[in-house]
Design a protein around this motif. Structure first.
Motif, PDB file in Angstrom:
ATOM      1  N   SER A 196       0.833  -1.189   0.000  1.00  0.00           N
ATOM      2  CA  SER A 196       0.000   0.000   0.000  1.00  0.00           C
ATOM      3  C   SER A 196       0.873   1.246   0.000  1.00  0.00           C
ATOM      4  CB  SER A 196      -0.896   0.008   1.242  1.00  0.00           C
ATOM      5  OG  SER A 196      -1.695   1.171   1.255  1.00  0.00           O
ATOM      6  N   LEU A 197       0.472   2.230  -0.767  1.00  0.00           N
ATOM      7  CA  LEU A 197       1.134   3.530  -0.772  1.00  0.00           C
ATOM      8  C   LEU A 197       0.255   4.490   0.019  1.00  0.00           C
ATOM      9  CD1 LEU A 197       2.155   3.736  -4.525  1.00  0.00           C
ATOM     10  CD2 LEU A 197       3.560   3.058  -2.575  1.00  0.00           C
ATOM     11  N   LEU A 198       0.824   5.120   1.026  1.00  0.00           N
ATOM     12  CA  LEU A 198       0.104   6.067   1.839  1.00  0.00           C
ATOM     13  C   LEU A 198       1.052   7.162   2.293  1.00  0.00           C
ATOM     14  CD1 LEU A 198      -0.495   4.376   5.289  1.00  0.00           C
ATOM     15  CD2 LEU A 198       0.492   3.148   3.418  1.00  0.00           C
ATOM     16  N   THR A 199       0.539   8.139   2.992  1.00  0.00           N
ATOM     17  CA  THR A 199       1.406   9.228   3.432  1.00  0.00           C
ATOM     18  C   THR A 199       2.283   8.782   4.592  1.00  0.00           C
ATOM     19  OG1 THR A 199      -0.168  10.116   5.027  1.00  0.00           O
ATOM     20  CG2 THR A 199      -0.316  10.958   2.759  1.00  0.00           C
ATOM     21  N   ARG A 200       3.423   9.417   4.708  1.00  0.00           N
ATOM     22  CA  ARG A 200       4.317   9.159   5.839  1.00  0.00           C
ATOM     23  C   ARG A 200       3.600   9.489   7.146  1.00  0.00           C
ATOM     24  NH1 ARG A 200      10.390   9.881   6.412  1.00  0.00           N
ATOM     25  NH2 ARG A 200      10.667   9.757   8.669  1.00  0.00           N
ATOM     26  N   GLU A 201       2.830  10.573   7.123  1.00  0.00           N
ATOM     27  CA  GLU A 201       2.076  10.989   8.302  1.00  0.00           C
ATOM     28  C   GLU A 201       1.117   9.882   8.758  1.00  0.00           C
ATOM     29  OE1 GLU A 201      -0.791  14.671   9.772  1.00  0.00           O
ATOM     30  OE2 GLU A 201      -0.367  14.434   7.633  1.00  0.00           O
ATOM     31  N   ALA A 202       0.440   9.223   7.824  1.00  0.00           N
ATOM     32  CA  ALA A 202      -0.485   8.147   8.180  1.00  0.00           C
ATOM     33  C   ALA A 202       0.251   6.979   8.829  1.00  0.00           C
ATOM     34  CB  ALA A 202      -1.238   7.667   6.941  1.00  0.00           C
ATOM     35  N   VAL A 203       1.426   6.632   8.293  1.00  0.00           N
ATOM     36  CA  VAL A 203       2.229   5.550   8.875  1.00  0.00           C
ATOM     37  C   VAL A 203       2.588   5.887  10.314  1.00  0.00           C
ATOM     38  CG1 VAL A 203       4.457   4.356   8.752  1.00  0.00           C
ATOM     39  CG2 VAL A 203       3.123   4.721   6.677  1.00  0.00           C
ATOM     40  N   GLU A 204       2.993   7.128  10.546  1.00  0.00           N
ATOM     41  CA  GLU A 204       3.381   7.556  11.894  1.00  0.00           C
ATOM     42  C   GLU A 204       2.178   7.586  12.834  1.00  0.00           C
ATOM     43  OE1 GLU A 204       5.364  11.217  10.950  1.00  0.00           O
ATOM     44  OE2 GLU A 204       7.205  10.184  10.331  1.00  0.00           O
ATOM     45  N   GLU A 205       1.033   8.103  12.373  1.00  0.00           N
ATOM     46  CA  GLU A 205      -0.163   8.173  13.209  1.00  0.00           C
ATOM     47  C   GLU A 205      -0.674   6.782  13.580  1.00  0.00           C
ATOM     48  OE1 GLU A 205      -3.116  10.600  11.325  1.00  0.00           O
ATOM     49  OE2 GLU A 205      -2.003  12.448  11.694  1.00  0.00           O
ATOM     50  N   LEU A 206      -0.570   5.831  12.658  1.00  0.00           N
ATOM     51  CA  LEU A 206      -1.019   4.462  12.916  1.00  0.00           C
ATOM     52  C   LEU A 206      -0.010   3.665  13.738  1.00  0.00           C
ATOM     53  CD1 LEU A 206      -2.546   3.605   9.425  1.00  0.00           C
ATOM     54  CD2 LEU A 206      -3.802   3.895  11.577  1.00  0.00           C
ATOM     55  N   GLY A 207       1.190   4.199  13.880  1.00  0.00           N
ATOM     56  CA  GLY A 207       2.218   3.479  14.626  1.00  0.00           C
ATOM     57  C   GLY A 207       2.688   2.231  13.912  1.00  0.00           C
ATOM     58  N   LEU A 208       2.699   2.280  12.583  1.00  0.00           N
ATOM     59  CA  LEU A 208       3.104   1.109  11.810  1.00  0.00           C
ATOM     60  C   LEU A 208       4.612   0.940  11.847  1.00  0.00           C
ATOM     61  CD1 LEU A 208       0.840   1.434   8.646  1.00  0.00           C
ATOM     62  CD2 LEU A 208       0.485   0.004  10.669  1.00  0.00           C
ATOM     63  N   GLU A 209       5.040  -0.290  12.058  1.00  0.00           N
ATOM     64  CA  GLU A 209       6.442  -0.661  11.970  1.00  0.00           C
ATOM     65  C   GLU A 209       6.497  -2.151  11.705  1.00  0.00           C
ATOM     66  OE1 GLU A 209       7.708  -1.162  16.591  1.00  0.00           O
ATOM     67  OE2 GLU A 209       7.513   0.884  15.868  1.00  0.00           O
ATOM     68  N   VAL A 210       7.626  -2.637  11.243  1.00  0.00           N
ATOM     69  CA  VAL A 210       7.780  -4.053  10.932  1.00  0.00           C
ATOM     70  C   VAL A 210       7.474  -4.876  12.173  1.00  0.00           C
ATOM     71  CG1 VAL A 210       9.412  -5.854  10.251  1.00  0.00           C
ATOM     72  CG2 VAL A 210       9.423  -3.645   9.066  1.00  0.00           C
ATOM     73  N   GLY A 211       6.638  -5.901  11.986  1.00  0.00           N
ATOM     74  CA  GLY A 211       6.267  -6.787  13.078  1.00  0.00           C
ATOM     75  C   GLY A 211       4.940  -6.452  13.727  1.00  0.00           C
ATOM     76  N   VAL A 212       4.327  -5.323  13.362  1.00  0.00           N
ATOM     77  CA  VAL A 212       3.053  -4.905  13.935  1.00  0.00           C
ATOM     78  C   VAL A 212       1.915  -5.568  13.161  1.00  0.00           C
ATOM     79  CG1 VAL A 212       1.508  -2.911  14.221  1.00  0.00           C
ATOM     80  CG2 VAL A 212       3.930  -2.714  14.795  1.00  0.00           C
ATOM     81  N   GLU A 213       0.896  -6.011  13.889  1.00  0.00           N
ATOM     82  CA  GLU A 213      -0.295  -6.574  13.258  1.00  0.00           C
ATOM     83  C   GLU A 213      -1.099  -5.444  12.627  1.00  0.00           C
ATOM     84  OE1 GLU A 213      -4.207  -9.205  14.526  1.00  0.00           O
ATOM     85  OE2 GLU A 213      -2.624  -8.833  15.982  1.00  0.00           O
ATOM     86  N   ALA A 214      -1.567  -5.654  11.409  1.00  0.00           N
ATOM     87  CA  ALA A 214      -2.360  -4.649  10.705  1.00  0.00           C
ATOM     88  C   ALA A 214      -3.303  -5.352   9.749  1.00  0.00           C
ATOM     89  CB  ALA A 214      -1.454  -3.683   9.943  1.00  0.00           C
ATOM     90  N   THR A 215      -4.321  -4.645   9.310  1.00  0.00           N
ATOM     91  CA  THR A 215      -5.270  -5.190   8.343  1.00  0.00           C
ATOM     92  C   THR A 215      -5.274  -4.311   7.108  1.00  0.00           C
ATOM     93  OG1 THR A 215      -6.678  -6.078  10.092  1.00  0.00           O
ATOM     94  CG2 THR A 215      -7.692  -5.806   7.939  1.00  0.00           C
ATOM     95  N   ALA A 216      -5.040  -4.929   5.961  1.00  0.00           N
ATOM     96  CA  ALA A 216      -5.149  -4.221   4.684  1.00  0.00           C
ATOM     97  C   ALA A 216      -6.590  -4.375   4.204  1.00  0.00           C
ATOM     98  CB  ALA A 216      -4.187  -4.821   3.662  1.00  0.00           C
ATOM     99  N   ARG A 217      -7.207  -3.282   3.854  1.00  0.00           N
ATOM    100  CA  ARG A 217      -8.576  -3.314   3.341  1.00  0.00           C
ATOM    101  C   ARG A 217      -8.552  -2.835   1.904  1.00  0.00           C
ATOM    102  NH1 ARG A 217     -11.971  -4.550   7.363  1.00  0.00           N
ATOM    103  NH2 ARG A 217     -11.251  -4.120   9.484  1.00  0.00           N
TER     104      ARG A 217
END
Length: 131
Positions: A99-120
Motif C-alpha cells: 500500500s502507498l500512503l502518506t508518511r504521516e499516516a504511517v506515523e499516526e497508525l504506529g506502523l512498523e515491521v512486526g506490527v499486526e495490521a489489516t489491509a482493506r
C-alpha cells in the motif's frame, strides 16, 4: 414473529457467534429456548438491540466500522519511508499486499515491521488476466 438463532443474529449484527452469545449471557439481548433447546432471539428484540448498538457502539474494543468488505489481516513486513509518502507491505497468509500512503499516516497508525495490521481493499475496477 420471526426468531433468530445466536448464529443468525451474529451474522446480522456483524459479530462472531461467541460475541453474540456473550451479549445474550450478559442479558444485553433477551433469549428464549425452542423445543430443541436452541437459544433464540425474537426479531423485535434483535431489531431494537441492533439500533442500540448502532447508536452507542458495540462496546467491543478494537471494533472498526467500514464499508470495505475485503479485509486481509496480517503482519507488517516492510516499510519504505519517503519525505511525504510511504510504502507498506503486509503479509496476510499467502497474500502479499503493498500500500502507498502518506508518511504521516504511517506515523499516526504506529506502523512498523512486526506490527499486526489489516489491509482493506476496495476497488471500482476489476481486472482479469489470462494465464
Amino acid at each position: 414473529m420471526q426468531s433468530y438463532t445466536i448464529g443468525q443474529a451474529a451474522r446480522l449484527l456483524g459479530v462472531s457467534p461467541d460475541t453474540a452469545r456473550r451479549w445474550a449471557d450478559a442479558g444485553r439481548v433477551a433469549t428464549h429456548r425452542d423445543e430443541a433447546g436452541r437459544r433464540l432471539i425474537d426479531g423485535r428484540d434483535l431489531a431494537a438491540f441492533s439500533v442500540e448498538l448502532a447508536k452507542g457502539g458495540s462496546g467491543e474494543e478494537g471494533t472498526s466500522h467500514t464499508s470495505v468488505r475485503n479485509a486481509f489481516p496480517g503482519i507488517v513486513t516492510a516499510i519504505k519511508l519517503g519525505d511525504v509518502a510511504a510504502q507498506v507491505e503486509i503479509q496476510a497468509g499467502p497474500h502479499r499486499l503493498v500500500s502507498l500512503l502518506t508518511r504521516e499516516a504511517v506515523e499516526e497508525l504506529g506502523l512498523e515491521v512486526g506490527v499486526e495490521a489489516t489491509a482493506r481493499v476496495k476497488s471500482t475496477n476489476v481486472h482479469i488476466d489470462r494465464v
